[in-house]
Design a protein around this motif. Structure first.
Motif, PDB file in Angstrom:
ATOM      1  N   ASP A  35       0.839  -1.195   0.000  1.00 59.98           N
ATOM      2  CA  ASP A  35       0.000   0.000   0.000  1.00 59.98           C
ATOM      3  C   ASP A  35       0.875   1.246   0.000  1.00 59.98           C
ATOM      4  OD1 ASP A  35       0.963   0.191   2.659  1.00 59.98           O
ATOM      5  OD2 ASP A  35      -0.763  -0.935   3.405  1.00 59.98           O
ATOM      6  N   ARG A  36       0.223   2.417   0.075  1.00 66.35           N
ATOM      7  CA  ARG A  36       0.982   3.670   0.000  1.00 66.35           C
ATOM      8  C   ARG A  36       1.940   3.845   1.165  1.00 66.35           C
ATOM      9  NH1 ARG A  36      -3.471   7.780  -0.885  1.00 66.35           N
ATOM     10  NH2 ARG A  36      -4.558   5.903  -1.540  1.00 66.35           N
ATOM     11  N   GLU A  37       1.542   3.403   2.351  1.00 67.65           N
ATOM     12  CA  GLU A  37       2.413   3.548   3.511  1.00 67.65           C
ATOM     13  C   GLU A  37       3.676   2.704   3.345  1.00 67.65           C
ATOM     14  OE1 GLU A  37      -0.885   3.053   3.709  1.00 67.65           O
ATOM     15  OE2 GLU A  37      -1.389   5.101   4.360  1.00 67.65           O
ATOM     16  N   MET A  38       3.490   1.483   2.847  1.00 68.14           N
ATOM     17  CA  MET A  38       4.638   0.604   2.643  1.00 68.14           C
ATOM     18  C   MET A  38       5.515   1.115   1.506  1.00 68.14           C
ATOM     19  SD  MET A  38       4.513  -3.533   2.354  1.00 68.14           S
ATOM     20  CE  MET A  38       6.027  -4.523   2.336  1.00 68.14           C
ATOM     21  N   LEU A  39       4.881   1.709   0.485  1.00 65.67           N
ATOM     22  CA  LEU A  39       5.649   2.310  -0.601  1.00 65.67           C
ATOM     23  C   LEU A  39       6.468   3.485  -0.088  1.00 65.67           C
ATOM     24  CD1 LEU A  39       6.433   2.689  -3.573  1.00 65.67           C
ATOM     25  CD2 LEU A  39       4.299   3.954  -3.905  1.00 65.67           C
ATOM     26  N   ALA A  40       5.857   4.336   0.718  1.00 66.51           N
ATOM     27  CA  ALA A  40       6.582   5.477   1.293  1.00 66.51           C
ATOM     28  C   ALA A  40       7.758   4.997   2.134  1.00 66.51           C
ATOM     29  CB  ALA A  40       5.629   6.328   2.130  1.00 66.51           C
ATOM     30  N   GLY A  41       7.523   3.935   2.907  1.00 69.16           N
ATOM     31  CA  GLY A  41       8.594   3.392   3.739  1.00 69.16           C
ATOM     32  C   GLY A  41       9.738   2.841   2.912  1.00 69.16           C
ATOM     33  N   ALA A  42       9.404   2.163   1.814  1.00 66.93           N
ATOM     34  CA  ALA A  42      10.445   1.587   0.959  1.00 66.93           C
ATOM     35  C   ALA A  42      11.266   2.669   0.271  1.00 66.93           C
ATOM     36  CB  ALA A  42       9.803   0.661  -0.075  1.00 66.93           C
ATOM     37  N   VAL A  43      10.592   3.707  -0.236  1.00 64.24           N
ATOM     38  CA  VAL A  43      11.324   4.808  -0.884  1.00 64.24           C
ATOM     39  C   VAL A  43      12.193   5.520   0.146  1.00 64.24           C
ATOM     40  CG1 VAL A  43      11.104   6.997  -2.119  1.00 64.24           C
ATOM     41  CG2 VAL A  43       9.553   5.107  -2.660  1.00 64.24           C
ATOM     42  N   ASN A  44      11.641   5.767   1.325  1.00 61.75           N
ATOM     43  CA  ASN A  44      12.405   6.424   2.394  1.00 61.75           C
ATOM     44  C   ASN A  44      13.656   5.621   2.746  1.00 61.75           C
ATOM     45  OD1 ASN A  44      12.705   8.386   4.652  1.00 61.75           O
ATOM     46  ND2 ASN A  44      12.354   6.554   5.894  1.00 61.75           N
ATOM     47  N   PHE A  45      13.481   4.298   2.871  1.00 65.70           N
ATOM     48  CA  PHE A  45      14.614   3.428   3.215  1.00 65.70           C
ATOM     49  C   PHE A  45      15.700   3.509   2.145  1.00 65.70           C
ATOM     50  CE2 PHE A  45      16.777  -0.666   2.688  1.00 65.70           C
ATOM     51  CZ  PHE A  45      17.332  -0.838   3.948  1.00 65.70           C
ATOM     52  N   LEU A  46      15.313   3.452   0.896  1.00 65.49           N
ATOM     53  CA  LEU A  46      16.299   3.471  -0.189  1.00 65.49           C
ATOM     54  C   LEU A  46      16.976   4.827  -0.323  1.00 65.49           C
ATOM     55  CD1 LEU A  46      14.367   1.359  -2.855  1.00 65.49           C
ATOM     56  CD2 LEU A  46      16.406   0.675  -1.591  1.00 65.49           C
ATOM     57  N   LEU A  47      16.253   5.901  -0.055  1.00 63.91           N
ATOM     58  CA  LEU A  47      16.878   7.228  -0.082  1.00 63.91           C
ATOM     59  C   LEU A  47      17.885   7.388   1.047  1.00 63.91           C
ATOM     60  CD1 LEU A  47      13.798   9.522  -0.907  1.00 63.91           C
ATOM     61  CD2 LEU A  47      15.752   9.027  -2.404  1.00 63.91           C
ATOM     62  N   ASN A  48      17.600   6.768   2.176  1.00 63.97           N
ATOM     63  CA  ASN A  48      18.482   6.897   3.346  1.00 63.97           C
ATOM     64  C   ASN A  48      19.659   5.931   3.332  1.00 63.97           C
ATOM     65  OD1 ASN A  48      17.171   8.992   4.686  1.00 63.97           O
ATOM     66  ND2 ASN A  48      15.707   7.601   5.674  1.00 63.97           N
ATOM     67  N   ASN A  49      19.571   4.869   2.501  1.00 61.76           N
ATOM     68  CA  ASN A  49      20.605   3.832   2.523  1.00 61.76           C
ATOM     69  C   ASN A  49      21.193   3.644   1.124  1.00 61.76           C
ATOM     70  OD1 ASN A  49      20.385   2.324   5.377  1.00 61.76           O
ATOM     71  ND2 ASN A  49      18.334   2.955   4.716  1.00 61.76           N
ATOM     72  N   GLU A  50      22.195   4.438   0.832  1.00 65.12           N
ATOM     73  CA  GLU A  50      22.789   4.398  -0.500  1.00 65.12           C
ATOM     74  C   GLU A  50      23.346   3.020  -0.826  1.00 65.12           C
ATOM     75  OE1 GLU A  50      26.236   6.600  -3.222  1.00 65.12           O
ATOM     76  OE2 GLU A  50      25.884   7.231  -1.145  1.00 65.12           O
ATOM     77  N   GLY A  51      23.961   2.361   0.145  1.00 63.39           N
ATOM     78  CA  GLY A  51      24.542   1.044  -0.098  1.00 63.39           C
ATOM     79  C   GLY A  51      23.486   0.034  -0.533  1.00 63.39           C
ATOM     80  N   LYS A  52      22.361  -0.024   0.202  1.00 60.89           N
ATOM     81  CA  LYS A  52      21.287  -0.954  -0.154  1.00 60.89           C
ATOM     82  C   LYS A  52      20.668  -0.597  -1.503  1.00 60.89           C
ATOM     83  CE  LYS A  52      21.258  -3.679   3.430  1.00 60.89           C
ATOM     84  NZ  LYS A  52      21.547  -5.136   3.282  1.00 60.89           N
ATOM     85  N   ARG A  53      20.544   0.706  -1.748  1.00 59.94           N
ATOM     86  CA  ARG A  53      19.978   1.153  -3.023  1.00 59.94           C
ATOM     87  C   ARG A  53      20.858   0.689  -4.183  1.00 59.94           C
ATOM     88  NH1 ARG A  53      20.103   6.247  -2.080  1.00 59.94           N
ATOM     89  NH2 ARG A  53      21.703   7.020  -3.535  1.00 59.94           N
TER      90      ARG A  53
END
Length: 439
Positions: free
Chosen positions: A376-394
């Protein structure tokens, strides 16, 4: 009994087509007013043409729209390289432009005739193809039957059957068999697709993989890219691409959720159908978001919230501006859209769970770490936030997606092997008739 029933239905379909033939002019004219037909080429939909058939062997290649057209471009290049003529049909104005831009006068482009006996007969009588190659899932009863009656080999390449299409055909298995028996070969995208075609009566069936993997990444206009990259430089970005109704609003809400955590964030939204652009822009405005529309050439300023990709054929441009892409038709609609292009362009792929139409591609990307699914949108927001904050994982996801695509290549070679019994005689014929004096 079922065979007799199938013949009855197909006969009724043929007669119904003949009955409505005089009435379809108004429909085509209406499509023309909506920009869905080229006004000067409407007669092609009735099988008429002003172009003479070229000498020598001729392959009819059909691809419905842009995605299918791009998928078969390398295959068409090979066929043309053998010295065999190609008349290529598509069903949309945009796909016609793709053919024109890619092949110029090396390929004859026509709009596909309506699936009515008079139009199909007129088309086939003029072009007299030696082989018909159909992309993906274009199963048109009258066209298949008329090609079969003329003993023209028909090969379905990059074959795919969605859950919905397969279920519909299974309910009418007797009808499916009556049509599938006219196909000389089905080259399916995946083992599951192959099993589905076989269950409907297709013989023989081979599996090639997805031809879209063997295409080049979508290109971008260098000047447009340089200008946008300069405007976007230094800003955190993510994209929601190939979105369907409802998903643009989700992307806008995600932007609002992320804005407080990521100063200057830019969200790139690319709807699958840009004709909804005015309505969507009004929705963004109502949420207090500043929008730059690509179709107007709006400048992306530091205050811009949404770069609105309301143009066709610029996916390569938008994907080169970000490292995170949500692929639509997967949260608010079903089936999904192809994740191959963003993966090709070193993008971490996010998607909803409704990806049935591209199950195999997503399975491989997820298994290797190149894609993640959200609910859902909340999980999408969380995933984008995580990837923006974690360059290595991205970057791990980006590299995994690109590596997965590289591993999936090989569909073009497999398809050419399946086509060899049909293409090789045409190569010989072309050499005998090339005017070089070898005949």
């Amino acid at each position: 009994m079922s065979e007799r029933w199938a013949r009855t239905i197909l006969s009724a379909y043929r007669m119904a087509g003949a009955a409505v033939y005089p009435l379809v002019g108004g429909y085509i004219a209406w499509r023309s007013t909506k920009g869905k037909e080229e006004a000067g080429r409407r007669r092609e939909r009735y099988g008429f043409t002003r172009i003479a058939r070229p000498r020598g062997p001729l392959v009819w290649m059909h691809a419905a729209s842009v995605g299918e057209t791009n998928a078969v471009i390398p295959l068409v290049e090979r066929i043309v390289g053998y010295g065999i003529g190609v008349v290529m049909t598509t069903g949309t104005v945009t796909s016609a432009r793709v053919v024109r831009e890619r092949f110029g006068d090396r390929v004859i482009h026509q709009y596909v005739p309506l699936d009515l006996k008079p139009t199909v007969n007129r088309f086939l009588s003029h072009w007299s193809p030696d082989l018909a190659i159909i992309a993906e899932s274009e199963i048109w009863p009258m066209t298949i039957l008329e090609l079969g009656a003329r003993r023209v080999p028909q090969v379905l390449v990059n074959g795919r059957l969605s859950d919905r299409s397969f279920a519909a055909w299974k309910k009418r298995s007797y009808l499916a068999e009556a049509l599938m028996e006219n196909l000389a070969h089905v080259v399916a995208q995946s083992e599951e697709d192959g099993a589905r075609f076989a269950a409907l009566g297709a013989r023989p069936v081979t599996v090639s993989g997805n031809l879209k993997v063997d295409t080049d990444p979508p290109q971008a206009d260098p000047e447009k890219l340089a200008a946008l990259a300069k405007d976007v430089a230094g800003r955190p970005t993510w994209a929601a691409i190939s979105t369907h109704d409802g998903e643009e609003e989700i992307a806008a809400d995600v932007h609002l959720l992320l804005k407080a955590r990521h100063a200057g964030i830019l969200t790139i939204i690319v709807p699958r159908h840009p004709d909804r652009a005015d309505t969507l822009e009004a929705m963004f405005s109502a949420k207090g978001l500043t929008t730059a529309r690509q179709s107007r050439g709006d400048r992306v300023s530091p205050a811009t919230d949404i770069l609105f990709g309301d143009t066709i054929g610029d996916m390569g441009l938008y994907l080169r501006l970000t490292e995170i892409a949500f692929v639509g038709r997967s949260l608010e609609a079903e089936g999904g859209q192809n994740p191959i292009e963003p993966a090709m362009l070193d993008t971490a792929v996010l998607s909803g769970r409704n990806v049935q139409n591209f199950r195999e591609a997503y399975h491989q990307l997820i298994e290797r770490g190149g894609a993640r699914l959200v609910n859902d949108r909340e999980m999408l927001a969380g995933a984008v936030n995580f990837l923006l904050n974690n360059e290595g994982k991205r970057r791990e996801m980006m590299a995994a997606g690109r590596a997965t695509v590289d591993e999936m290549r090989g569909a073009l070679a497999a398809t050419l092997r399946a086509l060899e019994p049909y293409i090789q005689p045409l190569i010989v014929k072309a050499r005998l008739e090339d005017g070089s004096g070898r005949r």
